[in-house]
Write a protein that holds these residues in place. Structure first.
Motif, PDB file in Angstrom:
ATOM      1  N   ARG A   1      42.980 -28.329  -8.460  1.00 54.59           N
ATOM      2  CA  ARG A   1      42.055 -29.433  -8.715  1.00 54.59           C
ATOM      3  C   ARG A   1      40.608 -28.951  -8.772  1.00 54.59           C
ATOM      4  NH1 ARG A   1      43.102 -34.373  -4.799  1.00 54.59           N
ATOM      5  NH2 ARG A   1      41.413 -35.168  -6.136  1.00 54.59           N
ATOM      6  N   PHE A   2      40.272 -27.975  -7.946  1.00 54.28           N
ATOM      7  CA  PHE A   2      38.915 -27.442  -7.937  1.00 54.28           C
ATOM      8  C   PHE A   2      38.657 -26.549  -9.148  1.00 54.28           C
ATOM      9  CE2 PHE A   2      36.921 -23.341  -6.573  1.00 54.28           C
ATOM     10  CZ  PHE A   2      35.610 -23.700  -6.845  1.00 54.28           C
TER      11      PHE A   2
ATOM     12  N   LYS B   1      40.143 -26.301 -12.116  1.00 47.84           N
ATOM     13  CA  LYS B   1      40.202 -26.839 -13.479  1.00 47.84           C
ATOM     14  C   LYS B   1      38.857 -27.391 -13.940  1.00 47.84           C
ATOM     15  CE  LYS B   1      41.799 -31.526 -12.301  1.00 47.84           C
ATOM     16  NZ  LYS B   1      42.917 -32.487 -12.428  1.00 47.84           N
ATOM     17  N   LYS B   2      37.922 -27.579 -12.994  1.00 44.06           N
ATOM     18  CA  LYS B   2      36.589 -28.071 -13.350  1.00 44.06           C
ATOM     19  C   LYS B   2      35.582 -26.932 -13.476  1.00 44.06           C
ATOM     20  CE  LYS B   2      36.605 -30.661  -9.698  1.00 44.06           C
ATOM     21  NZ  LYS B   2      36.217 -31.614  -8.619  1.00 44.06           N
ATOM     22  N   THR B   3      36.021 -25.706 -13.258  1.00 46.87           N
ATOM     23  CA  THR B   3      35.100 -24.563 -13.291  1.00 46.87           C
ATOM     24  C   THR B   3      35.202 -23.826 -14.624  1.00 46.87           C
ATOM     25  OG1 THR B   3      36.732 -23.051 -12.354  1.00 46.87           O
ATOM     26  CG2 THR B   3      35.351 -24.288 -10.807  1.00 46.87           C
TER      27      THR B   3
ATOM     28  N   TRP C   1      38.678 -20.805 -17.405  1.00 46.30           N
ATOM     29  CA  TRP C   1      38.986 -20.726 -18.822  1.00 46.30           C
ATOM     30  C   TRP C   1      38.374 -19.501 -19.486  1.00 46.30           C
ATOM     31  CZ3 TRP C   1      42.434 -24.323 -18.675  1.00 46.30           C
ATOM     32  CH2 TRP C   1      42.262 -25.426 -17.822  1.00 46.30           C
TER      33      TRP C   1
ATOM     34  N   THR D   1      29.079 -22.944  -3.756  1.00 50.80           N
ATOM     35  CA  THR D   1      29.295 -24.384  -3.689  1.00 50.80           C
ATOM     36  C   THR D   1      30.091 -24.738  -2.433  1.00 50.80           C
ATOM     37  OG1 THR D   1      31.368 -24.320  -4.931  1.00 50.80           O
ATOM     38  CG2 THR D   1      29.314 -24.466  -6.211  1.00 50.80           C
TER      39      THR D   1
ATOM     40  N   ASP E   1      32.823 -26.449  -2.346  1.00 48.44           N
ATOM     41  CA  ASP E   1      34.252 -26.261  -2.631  1.00 48.44           C
ATOM     42  C   ASP E   1      34.680 -24.813  -2.426  1.00 48.44           C
ATOM     43  OD1 ASP E   1      34.832 -28.907  -3.276  1.00 48.44           O
ATOM     44  OD2 ASP E   1      34.139 -28.662  -5.332  1.00 48.44           O
TER      45      ASP E   1
END
Length: 394
Positions: free
Chosen positions: A151-152, A154-156, A160, A175, A177
């Motif tokens: 979950r953490f 996939k936003k970074t 990718w 951060t 997280d």
């Protein structure tokens, strides 16, 4: 002590050229990883261990009882002073010559003595209930931390594009997280490192100990020199397969064989593909080549990559054991019916069967003459144990 600390925290070892610790001090604009942050992991590791005890007692144990997993341990060996002395003071695995000597001394059949030693060894092993509770705790933690990591991440951007791990390095802000992810993972592996001496002893004890030390070193290294971005990728990748193997062991202890086989097959595919495929292509590629191109090597960079390569060697060793375990289970089983977790102890390593004892009913006992022992023929410290053929491998 000041000299030792200055030598240990040498900037030329830990940081790239022209970067100092002063450059990575926290400011109002940005927060960076600080070595003292890791001190929090020690008391947190103790808290995690205490949480584990509570979890196993009040959550895992009731779940095991609901699945009809018995709390009773292996069958105890009949008391015998002579054999007990040999077992505790000389050897737990007597050779053929010693077995023959004990047979003459006690007037027992050799197979009876073999069975006594096997029961005595199994007597020290934990019950299936204890194994289930341990696996359920690990499964729960791995599932939670893997879910959190996915979950953490996939936003970074670095999930990718791994080159994002090195752009503007080491001036990458820490951060909340990342800090939480690191401290929790480090605390968990510290708790595993110390609890390994009290947990179920396995054949790969030293290998697992080395794995825990390498993992803790990697987490510490990557945090101190702010390689935290690539560190989060490594941690998340490793947690994925661990969820499935613990689930497979739980199913095995609960005698849900079809589910166990399915989970083990999924684990084997995921483990081998992720740690022999994704790990070197995705992780080692970015830490060895992309970082070299963008940042360039420096002393702690070499140490960090050597630890990652050590993990790759461990991955190869465990992949070999997994394939060997699966092949042995298929060759011993019938078509469409095989149990990958019920194999010989030499092959299974951490993937153990639900029971190590032979529960087959005993045959008739050999009789003493009354002149030999003057006690009940089938009772007492010099009485007879059941004489059946056995093997330490099942």
């Amino acid at each position: 002590m000041a000299g030792i600390l200055a030598w240990f925290w040498n900037e030329r070892f830990w940081l790239p050229h022209n970067v100092t610790w002063a450059d990575l001090k926290n400011t109002d604009e940005a927060t960076y990883p600080q070595a003292e942050d890791l001190y929090l992991a020690c008391p947190l590791a103790f808290c995690i261990f205490m949480i584990r005890l509570v979890f196993e007692r009040f959550i895992a144990r009731p779940c095991a009882m609901g699945l009809k997993i018995q709390a009773s341990g292996p069958q105890k060996a009949q008391p015998n002073a002579i054999l007990e002395k040999v077992f505790t003071a000389i050897t737990k695995h007597p050779d053929e010559k010693r077995l023959e000597g004990l047979s003459k001394q006690l007037d027992w059949d050799v197979r009876t003595i073999q069975r006594w030693f096997r029961q005595r060894r199994n007597q020290e092993k934990p019950s299936t209930l204890a194994r289930f509770c341990e696996s359920m705790w690990r499964f729960t933690f791995y599932l939670y931390i893997f879910t959190y990591g996915v979950r953490f991440l996939k936003k970074t951007p670095w999930l990718w594009n791994t080159k994002e791990c090195w752009y503007n390095y080491p001036y990458q802000p820490l951060t909340v997280d990342i800090h939480y992810y690191y401290i929790l993972e480090l605390s968990f592996y510290l708790s595993l490192l110390f609890s390994q001496f009290t947990d179920i002893k396995r054949k790969d004890f030293l290998i697992m100990f080395l794995h825990h030390v390498a993992t803790i070193s990697l987490i510490t290294f990557s945090y101190v020199n702010n390689m935290a971005r690539v560190g989060t990728l490594v941690m998340c990748l490793h947690d994925a397969a661990d969820v499935l193997i613990e689930a497979a062991k739980m199913a095995n202890y609960a005698k849900c064989q079809i589910l166990c086989n399915l989970l083990f097959a999924m684990f084997a595919v995921l483990f081998i593909s992720s740690r022999l495929g994704v790990y070197p292509v995705w992780i080692l590629n970015t830490t060895l080549f992309e970082s070299w191109e963008i940042v360039g090597p420096y002393p702690s960079w070499w140490v960090f990559n050597l630890l990652l390569i050590l993990l790759q060697l461990l991955h190869s060793f465990w992949s070999y054991l997994i394939v060997k375990t699966a092949c042995r289970a298929i060759s011993k089983g019938k078509v469409g019916k095989w149990n990958p977790l019920h194999v010989s102890k030499d092959d299974r390593s951490d993937i153990e069967s639900s029971s190590d004892e032979d529960d087959s009913p005993p045959p008739s006992q050999k009789h003493h003459s009354s002149a030999t022992n003057g006690t009940n023929k089938n009772h007492g410290t010099n009485g007879y144990l059941t004489g059946v053929p056995y093997s330490d491998e099942h």
